[in-house]
Design an enzyme around this catalytic site. Sequence first.
Site, mmCIF file in Angstrom:
data_model
loop_
_atom_site.group_PDB
_atom_site.id
_atom_site.type_symbol
_atom_site.label_atom_id
_atom_site.label_comp_id
_atom_site.label_asym_id
_atom_site.label_seq_id
_atom_site.Cartn_x
_atom_site.Cartn_y
_atom_site.Cartn_z
ATOM 1 N N SER A 102 -94.868 33.639 8.905
ATOM 2 C CA SER A 102 -94.026 34.843 8.867
ATOM 3 C C SER A 102 -92.848 34.753 7.908
ATOM 4 O O SER A 102 -92.230 35.773 7.603
ATOM 5 C CB SER A 102 -93.481 35.154 10.262
ATOM 6 O OG SER A 102 -94.458 35.777 11.030
ATOM 7 N N LYS A 107 -92.824 37.020 5.041
ATOM 8 C CA LYS A 107 -92.436 38.434 5.183
ATOM 9 C C LYS A 107 -91.105 38.713 4.471
ATOM 10 O O LYS A 107 -90.911 39.778 3.894
ATOM 11 C CB LYS A 107 -92.299 38.790 6.670
ATOM 12 C CG LYS A 107 -93.609 38.752 7.446
ATOM 13 C CD LYS A 107 -93.343 38.787 8.949
ATOM 14 C CE LYS A 107 -94.645 38.805 9.749
ATOM 15 N NZ LYS A 107 -94.418 38.591 11.189
ATOM 16 N N TYR A 134 -102.254 40.106 3.595
ATOM 17 C CA TYR A 134 -101.192 39.608 4.484
ATOM 18 C C TYR A 134 -101.556 38.226 5.052
ATOM 19 O O TYR A 134 -100.709 37.325 5.116
ATOM 20 C CB TYR A 134 -100.957 40.631 5.618
ATOM 21 C CG TYR A 134 -100.169 40.084 6.771
ATOM 22 C CD1 TYR A 134 -98.774 40.017 6.723
ATOM 23 C CD2 TYR A 134 -100.814 39.598 7.912
ATOM 24 C CE1 TYR A 134 -98.057 39.486 7.783
ATOM 25 C CE2 TYR A 134 -100.096 39.067 8.974
ATOM 26 C CZ TYR A 134 -98.720 39.009 8.908
ATOM 27 O OH TYR A 134 -98.010 38.465 9.957
ATOM 28 N N TYR A 170 -86.963 37.849 15.402
ATOM 29 C CA TYR A 170 -87.587 38.788 16.356
ATOM 30 C C TYR A 170 -86.614 39.200 17.452
ATOM 31 O O TYR A 170 -85.451 39.447 17.182
ATOM 32 C CB TYR A 170 -88.883 38.187 16.935
ATOM 33 C CG TYR A 170 -89.768 37.681 15.835
ATOM 34 C CD1 TYR A 170 -90.289 38.563 14.893
ATOM 35 C CD2 TYR A 170 -90.051 36.334 15.692
ATOM 36 C CE1 TYR A 170 -91.078 38.116 13.860
ATOM 37 C CE2 TYR A 170 -90.847 35.876 14.664
ATOM 38 C CZ TYR A 170 -91.344 36.779 13.752
ATOM 39 O OH TYR A 170 -92.105 36.328 12.722
ATOM 40 N N VAL A 183 -94.656 30.731 12.536
ATOM 41 C CA VAL A 183 -95.307 30.027 13.651
ATOM 42 C C VAL A 183 -95.839 28.656 13.304
ATOM 43 O O VAL A 183 -96.205 27.904 14.205
ATOM 44 C CB VAL A 183 -96.479 30.810 14.293
ATOM 45 C CG1 VAL A 183 -96.004 31.863 15.229
ATOM 46 C CG2 VAL A 183 -97.448 31.288 13.285
#
Length: 333
Positions: A76, A79, A202, A254, A272
């Site tokens: 992630s 991103k 992605y 998050y 992760v």
Amino acid sequence: MVEQHTCTGVLPGWEQVDRLVADAYEYARGSADGAVADYIPALAQVDPELFGVAVAEVDGGLHGVGDVGVEFSIQSISKAFVYALVCQALGHDAVAERIGVNNTGLAFDSVIAIELNDGHPMNPMVNAGAIATTALLPGGSAGEQWEAIRAGLSAFAGRPLELDSAVYRSEAATNQRNRAIARLLESYGRIEADPLEVVDVYTRQCALRVTATDLAVMGSTLADGGVNPISGKRVVSATVCRDTLAVLAANGLYQRSGEWLFDIGLPGKSGVAGGIVAVSPGKAGIGTFSPRLDPAGNSVRGKLATAHLSRALGLNIFASDAVTEPRSGGRAP
Ligand code: DON
């Protein structure tokens, strides 16, 4: 509009930073809390004891202790940098309108967050927003978009990044949830390209291999107004860095972003596979790698080490001292 001023400052001397990085490593190494991610089967095979802490100063100085040269998938954390590339291509307003900047308060792979917000992906750091962001990348085909991501993230790192094909294949075989998210976005008219092709790009971006040192340099590029401090090359504009860091502060961890900001006071992003990048604007990027995660998917040791460094190096962007010297037109001590 008034001129934009930056929040620059200086770190302690090189040797002191080196020592504090070693302290942070020792401090965080004591924790064996958390669990390695296993919903992507290839990630479950990693050695949970791996741990590295790296700092890249905006003047090009590098510090590192532990497994800072071990490669792992960026997941992630990609991103943040893909978002920066899309902001660079499309501009502040278009991306803010299409993707949003607000926290969902829900897990990174939440489906209900999309439903609760009438199909709006909310922010680019959750999977829905990240998939919608990747779909916005200019390029005539998924292949061109993937090459733009690989080249762009490599420019942030200052070296060519490679795909971890085992991780990519493992996630591509098990990412039904992300495919469902992309189909749901399509049903709301939020993705114009083929949703499954977008998820494939992605999934590749998440499988790029980086080290903790790479993350520190990538973070340092965002800390340095968009110029990579090692290569000296501009990757994105200073405005894009500002926008990206604001989004990271609000959403990078998050539903735990508030706690992170309260404890650490820096924009950051987790992945992760166990990586975390944190950015001290005008000073440095911090990259950590340790695979054991908390329930929200954030590396436990990475958080501890970053918190230690934020305090020891005086990086918290909300911390200030009272003025004690008289200044012209101001108050006396
Ligand atoms: O889409 C996924 O689920 C993964 N490729 C990335 C998730 C992730 O890294 C969440 N972070 N902490």
